[in-house]
Scaffold this motif. Structure first.
Motif, PDB file in Angstrom:
ATOM      1  N   LEU A  70      -6.475  -1.651 -11.738  1.00 21.75           N
ATOM      2  CA  LEU A  70      -7.178  -1.918 -10.483  1.00 21.75           C
ATOM      3  C   LEU A  70      -6.202  -2.338  -9.386  1.00 21.75           C
ATOM      4  O   LEU A  70      -6.320  -1.923  -8.236  1.00 21.75           O
ATOM      5  CB  LEU A  70      -8.191  -3.037 -10.741  1.00 21.75           C
ATOM      6  CG  LEU A  70      -9.296  -3.231  -9.731  1.00 21.75           C
ATOM      7  CD1 LEU A  70     -10.139  -1.979  -9.626  1.00 21.75           C
ATOM      8  CD2 LEU A  70     -10.161  -4.412 -10.136  1.00 21.75           C
ATOM      9  N   LEU A  71      -5.224  -3.157  -9.748  1.00 23.95           N
ATOM     10  CA  LEU A  71      -4.353  -3.757  -8.732  1.00 23.95           C
ATOM     11  C   LEU A  71      -3.067  -2.976  -8.494  1.00 23.95           C
ATOM     12  O   LEU A  71      -2.205  -3.407  -7.746  1.00 23.95           O
ATOM     13  CB  LEU A  71      -4.011  -5.201  -9.108  1.00 23.95           C
ATOM     14  CG  LEU A  71      -5.192  -6.171  -9.121  1.00 23.95           C
ATOM     15  CD1 LEU A  71      -4.720  -7.583  -9.366  1.00 23.95           C
ATOM     16  CD2 LEU A  71      -5.972  -6.095  -7.827  1.00 23.95           C
ATOM     17  N   THR A  72      -2.916  -1.822  -9.155  1.00 24.96           N
ATOM     18  CA  THR A  72      -1.732  -1.017  -8.878  1.00 24.96           C
ATOM     19  C   THR A  72      -2.112   0.228  -8.081  1.00 24.96           C
ATOM     20  O   THR A  72      -1.432   1.238  -8.117  1.00 24.96           O
ATOM     21  CB  THR A  72      -1.001  -0.617 -10.171  1.00 24.96           C
ATOM     22  OG1 THR A  72      -1.937  -0.001 -11.055  1.00 24.96           O
ATOM     23  CG2 THR A  72      -0.414  -1.825 -10.872  1.00 24.96           C
ATOM     24  N   ARG A  73      -3.226   0.143  -7.384  1.00 23.17           N
ATOM     25  CA  ARG A  73      -3.652   1.227  -6.484  1.00 23.17           C
ATOM     26  C   ARG A  73      -3.177   0.905  -5.072  1.00 23.17           C
ATOM     27  O   ARG A  73      -2.945  -0.270  -4.755  1.00 23.17           O
ATOM     28  CB  ARG A  73      -5.179   1.345  -6.464  1.00 23.17           C
ATOM     29  CG  ARG A  73      -5.802   1.504  -7.806  1.00 23.17           C
ATOM     30  CD  ARG A  73      -5.528   2.858  -8.380  1.00 23.17           C
ATOM     31  NE  ARG A  73      -5.411   2.760  -9.830  1.00 23.17           N
ATOM     32  CZ  ARG A  73      -5.011   3.762 -10.606  1.00 23.17           C
ATOM     33  NH1 ARG A  73      -4.681   4.914 -10.084  1.00 23.17           N
ATOM     34  NH2 ARG A  73      -4.918   3.593 -11.899  1.00 23.17           N
ATOM     35  N   PRO A  74      -3.105   1.914  -4.224  1.00 27.25           N
ATOM     36  CA  PRO A  74      -2.711   1.625  -2.841  1.00 27.25           C
ATOM     37  C   PRO A  74      -3.830   0.938  -2.056  1.00 27.25           C
ATOM     38  O   PRO A  74      -4.312   1.447  -1.043  1.00 27.25           O
ATOM     39  CB  PRO A  74      -2.381   3.014  -2.267  1.00 27.25           C
ATOM     40  CG  PRO A  74      -3.059   3.981  -3.149  1.00 27.25           C
ATOM     41  CD  PRO A  74      -3.201   3.351  -4.484  1.00 27.25           C
ATOM     42  N   VAL A  75      -4.270  -0.192  -2.540  1.00 22.86           N
ATOM     43  CA  VAL A  75      -5.310  -0.979  -1.884  1.00 22.86           C
ATOM     44  C   VAL A  75      -4.880  -2.439  -1.983  1.00 22.86           C
ATOM     45  O   VAL A  75      -4.477  -2.880  -3.047  1.00 22.86           O
ATOM     46  CB  VAL A  75      -6.675  -0.815  -2.600  1.00 22.86           C
ATOM     47  CG1 VAL A  75      -7.737  -1.665  -1.935  1.00 22.86           C
ATOM     48  CG2 VAL A  75      -7.112   0.634  -2.633  1.00 22.86           C
ATOM     49  N   GLU A  76      -4.959  -3.169  -0.872  1.00 24.70           N
ATOM     50  CA  GLU A  76      -4.533  -4.563  -0.902  1.00 24.70           C
ATOM     51  C   GLU A  76      -5.431  -5.367  -1.827  1.00 24.70           C
ATOM     52  O   GLU A  76      -6.614  -5.082  -1.962  1.00 24.70           O
ATOM     53  CB  GLU A  76      -4.581  -5.193   0.496  1.00 24.70           C
ATOM     54  CG  GLU A  76      -3.513  -4.676   1.429  1.00 24.70           C
ATOM     55  CD  GLU A  76      -4.100  -3.797   2.501  1.00 24.70           C
ATOM     56  OE1 GLU A  76      -5.138  -3.143   2.225  1.00 24.70           O
ATOM     57  OE2 GLU A  76      -3.543  -3.759   3.609  1.00 24.70           O
ATOM     58  N   ARG A  77      -4.829  -6.414  -2.384  1.00 20.82           N
ATOM     59  CA  ARG A  77      -5.583  -7.248  -3.324  1.00 20.82           C
ATOM     60  C   ARG A  77      -6.815  -7.866  -2.688  1.00 20.82           C
ATOM     61  O   ARG A  77      -7.873  -7.920  -3.299  1.00 20.82           O
ATOM     62  CB  ARG A  77      -4.695  -8.375  -3.832  1.00 20.82           C
ATOM     63  CG  ARG A  77      -3.823  -7.958  -4.991  1.00 20.82           C
ATOM     64  CD  ARG A  77      -3.233  -9.172  -5.651  1.00 20.82           C
ATOM     65  NE  ARG A  77      -2.218  -8.759  -6.609  1.00 20.82           N
ATOM     66  CZ  ARG A  77      -1.589  -9.586  -7.419  1.00 20.82           C
ATOM     67  NH1 ARG A  77      -1.864 -10.881  -7.374  1.00 20.82           N
ATOM     68  NH2 ARG A  77      -0.686  -9.155  -8.259  1.00 20.82           N
ATOM     69  N   MET A 101       2.593   1.700  -3.335  1.00 16.90           N
ATOM     70  CA  MET A 101       1.717   2.131  -4.427  1.00 16.90           C
ATOM     71  C   MET A 101       1.258   3.586  -4.279  1.00 16.90           C
ATOM     72  O   MET A 101       0.825   4.201  -5.246  1.00 16.90           O
ATOM     73  CB  MET A 101       0.485   1.218  -4.514  1.00 16.90           C
ATOM     74  CG  MET A 101       0.783  -0.159  -5.061  1.00 16.90           C
ATOM     75  SD  MET A 101       1.641  -0.128  -6.648  1.00 16.90           S
ATOM     76  CE  MET A 101       3.156  -0.946  -6.223  1.00 16.90           C
ATOM     77  N   VAL A 121       0.822  -1.208   0.000  1.00 17.94           N
ATOM     78  CA  VAL A 121       0.000   0.000   0.000  1.00 17.94           C
ATOM     79  C   VAL A 121       0.859   1.263   0.000  1.00 17.94           C
ATOM     80  O   VAL A 121       0.655   2.167  -0.815  1.00 17.94           O
ATOM     81  CB  VAL A 121      -0.979  -0.012   1.196  1.00 17.94           C
ATOM     82  CG1 VAL A 121      -1.705   1.319   1.305  1.00 17.94           C
ATOM     83  CG2 VAL A 121      -1.977  -1.140   1.035  1.00 17.94           C
ATOM     84  N   ILE A 136      -9.847  -5.715  -2.688  1.00 11.71           N
ATOM     85  CA  ILE A 136     -10.482  -5.583  -3.991  1.00 11.71           C
ATOM     86  C   ILE A 136     -11.305  -6.829  -4.293  1.00 11.71           C
ATOM     87  O   ILE A 136     -12.455  -6.736  -4.738  1.00 11.71           O
ATOM     88  CB  ILE A 136      -9.414  -5.333  -5.071  1.00 11.71           C
ATOM     89  CG1 ILE A 136      -8.866  -3.922  -4.876  1.00 11.71           C
ATOM     90  CG2 ILE A 136     -10.000  -5.506  -6.466  1.00 11.71           C
ATOM     91  CD1 ILE A 136      -7.761  -3.522  -5.777  1.00 11.71           C
TER      92      ILE A 136
END
Ligand SMILES: Nc1ncnc2c1ncn2[C@@H]1O[C@H](COP(=O)(O)OP(=O)(O)O)[C@@H](O)[C@H]1O
Ligand SMILES: [Mg+2]
Lengths: 310, 322
Positions: B143-150, A79, A76, B153
């Protein structure tokens, strides 16, 4: 520049996909405010490396850190500092440009609609942003892609072959845009390309990659200067060649014609007058002596031992 | 998390998949209601509108009995018939008209008959591309390169699936009530109906329609979530939405066929697709394999659904997005 801490650090990264080694022990750093070129022919592993940098695939060995955060362990935080377009800027084409950005804005805490307007203006999309992405040209998708990459005010921007599918005018605009981002916003930009001319014109430093290995990383000027050439035209060539070879290293280039009276040597910055004197003394007619900076094409041919770029 | 679910929701709605499903529901329920109307008219013609329902019921029982005696039918079918006859007898004794029409009866019938195939199919259509489409279109990279864990999502997508299932069951109920209500009247909610939980004893009990419907809807929802979870797993594993749908449709349809012919194949009862018809246990029809109970089927579906969900999350977390 090198005293600063790198914003992106790729450390001894290797990747094996389905038992095939694709990336071998890759290392390089990106420093604040620089445009870094990632140059290699198709299939050399640029996209695979970029996928590892943004955490889409996991390195078999090695690590990637972004602003000091390990991509695998502190995903996190890592990113939060990076924006990217990997291969093509794929969007939800049944949504408008605005709705696409809105999707990402909702995912990142602290991003306001004001920021959305900012990036839209920055990439010059204000007029078309409410149209469906389905109706966009490739150039516009590319812009929207950059807008989404910049949304979270990243420190590092990664663009994978941004020149693909753009016309010469588009490429020039892109180049200027990237330079502006680096110089005025202090962004570090990693640009991959298989087009040498692209890299040469906008990058501060380049890494040259082939078959998953880095062949060289250096400042563009340094790389070019180090591999300077001297072009000799003298007749008879058979007689001139051994004399020149005594002083300088002769290179056989791919485009050399057998019948040509042209001899190419490395430029070791020594005094060419001495060689010239020796030639003249042996009765060779010297028509031309020229010091030449190589193009990256030459450089690449040299580094890969003759494998061509395209 | 709310934001993530909202994102998924927008994608679902804007892809128009939901409207297709809505349209299918309306068309099917419309057809079903029309068939019901025609049947009712025929009954009236046959008996005349002034014949008491008791007489009609007796005649029906008689005809069922003669069919059971005269025709050769597979074991499962015969049991089914016997159970129906038994139920009609009880209605007759208790003085309850089982063929009374109204929105409640219609909804009950629709739920009884849609839990094993119709609703699961709709769930598959909505769920199949939840993950696979992002992979095949390449949008997964954004979608998966945001600062949110997989896992967050994926969880937002899973919850979107559960939400869709809930809406499908709710929408079917509403459409049934509206369409059937306008044809047969909106009543019948307190009319008693025989139910056979098979939990305590073999005894048949009567409960009001509304209670039966709530239970049936809950069971149908549960089975649909299990189907949704399996579809979800396939959507994570396979890149092509068509492959996901093909796989699930084949499984569901083979399930309905198996349910009829499977009575001698004991281990088939552990397959998820022969356990989907949970409402059968309510209406008292015999299970596909002897010895299967409501709790057993719920357990089987739960295990399948939970394993699929677990696997989907584990796989997605470490998966290389190529
Ligand atoms: N999904 C995959 N499975 C196996 N090998 C792959 C896959 N994707 C790419 N490769 C291989 O990895 C190598 C590098 O590919 P890529 O990183 O896309 O190169 P580039 O972006 O430099 O053109 C190629 O030889 C390619 O064949
Ligand atoms: Mg590539």
């Amino acid at each position: 520049m090198t005293e600063e801490r790198p914003v992106l650090s790729v450390q001894n990264v290797s990747k094996t996909i389905e038992k095939t080694p694709i990336i071998h022990d890759l290392s390089f750093d990106l420093y604040p405010g620089e445009v870094f070129g990632f140059l290699g022919p198709n299939g050399s592993g640029k996209t695979t490396t970029i996928r590892m940098i943004v955490g889409l695939i996991k390195p078999t060995e090695g690590a990637v850190t972004i602003s000091g955060h390990d991509v695998q362990k502190q995903f996190v935080q890592a990113m939060q500092n990076i924006g990217s377009i990997v291969e093509n800027p794929e969007m939800y084409d049944y949504l408008s440009g605005w709705e696409n950005l809105k999707q990402y804005q909702r995912m990142i805490p602290g991003i306001t609609e004001k920021r959305m307007h900012e990036v839209i203006k920055l990439v010059g999309m204000t007029n078309r942003v409410h149209d469906l992405v389905r109706t966009y040209s490739l150039g516009m998708r590319q812009r929207l892609g950059i807008a989404q990459a910049l949304l979270n005010e990243p420190k590092v921007l990664i663009l994978d072959e941004p020149a693909n599918g753009l016309d010469p005018k588009g490429i020039r605009e892109m180049r200027e845009f990237i330079r502006t981002l680096a110089e005025e916003e202090g962004l570090s930009v990693l640009v991959s390309s298989h087009l040498l001319s692209e890299i040469q014109l906008m990058c501060d430093r380049v890494a040259i990659i082939s078959k998953g290995r880095i062949l060289a990383v250096d400042h563009v000027d340094a790389l070019l200067a180090e591999k300077g050439r001297v072009i000799w035209q003298a007749s008879p060539a058979e007689k001139a060649r051994p004399i020149i070879a005594k002083h300088l290293q002769v290179i056989e280039t791919a485009e050399q014609q057998p019948e040509a009276e042209q001899i190419v040597t490395l430029d070791d910055q020594s005094d060419l007058a001495i060689v010239n004197e020796a030639l003249v003394a042996a009765g060779v007619k010297v028509h031309l002596i020229e010091r030449r900076l190589p193009s990256l094409e030459d450089l690449f041919l040299d580094l890969t031992g003759g494998e061509s770029i395209d | 998390m709310i934001n993530l679910i909202y994102n998924e929701w927008i994608k679902l709605v804007r892809k128009k998949r939901f409207y297709v499903v809505g349209l299918i529901v309306i068309l099917f329920i419309g057809m079903f209601a029309y068939a019901q109307l025609v049947q009712e008219r025929n009954a009236e013609e046959r008996f005349g509108s002034d014949v008491a329902w008791e007489e009609q019921l007796e005649e029906e029982i008689g005809s069922l009995e003669s069919r059971l005696e005269d025709t050769e039918m597979p074991e499962g079918f015969a049991e089914n018939f016997a159970a129906q006859i038994e139920q009609q007898r009880v209605y007759l004794e208790e003085g309850v008209n089982p063929n009374e029409t109204g929105a409640a009866m219609f909804l009950r019938m629709f739920l009884d008959n849609s839990g094993d195939l119709f609703i699961p199919l709709l769930v598959v259509v909505v769920t199949a591309d939840l993950v696979s489409s992002e992979r095949s279109s390449g949008t997964i990279k954004m979608l998966l390169t945001r600062p949110v864990e997989r896992w967050r999502i994926l969880l937002s997508k899973y919850l979107t699936m559960v939400l869709s299932v809930s809406l499908i069951v709710l929408f079917i109920s509403l459409v049934s009530i509206v369409i059937a209500g306008s044809l047969f009247g909106f009543g019948g909610w307190t009319q008693p109906i025989i139910t056979d939980f098979s939990l305590s004893s073999a005894e048949l009990t009567m409960i009001p329609h509304w209670q039966y419907i709530l239970t049936a809807a809950g069971l149908t929802w549960f089975a649909a979530v299990a189907v949704g979870s399996l579809t979800f797993l396939l959507s994570v594993l396979l890149k092509g939405t068509a492959a996901v749908m093909g796989f699930m449709l084949a499984a569901l349809i083979s399930g309905t066929i198996l349910s009829v012919f499977v009575s001698n194949w004991e281990t088939a009862k552990y397959l998820f697709m022969v356990n989907l018809n949970l409402t059968n246990y309510l209406s008292g029809q015999p299970p596909p394999v002897e010895g299967m109970t409501l709790l057993f089927s719920i357990g089987v579906l739960f295990v399948w659904g939970a394993l699929a969900t677990l696997l989907a999350f584990r796989r997605f977390q470490t998966m290389d997005m190529l």
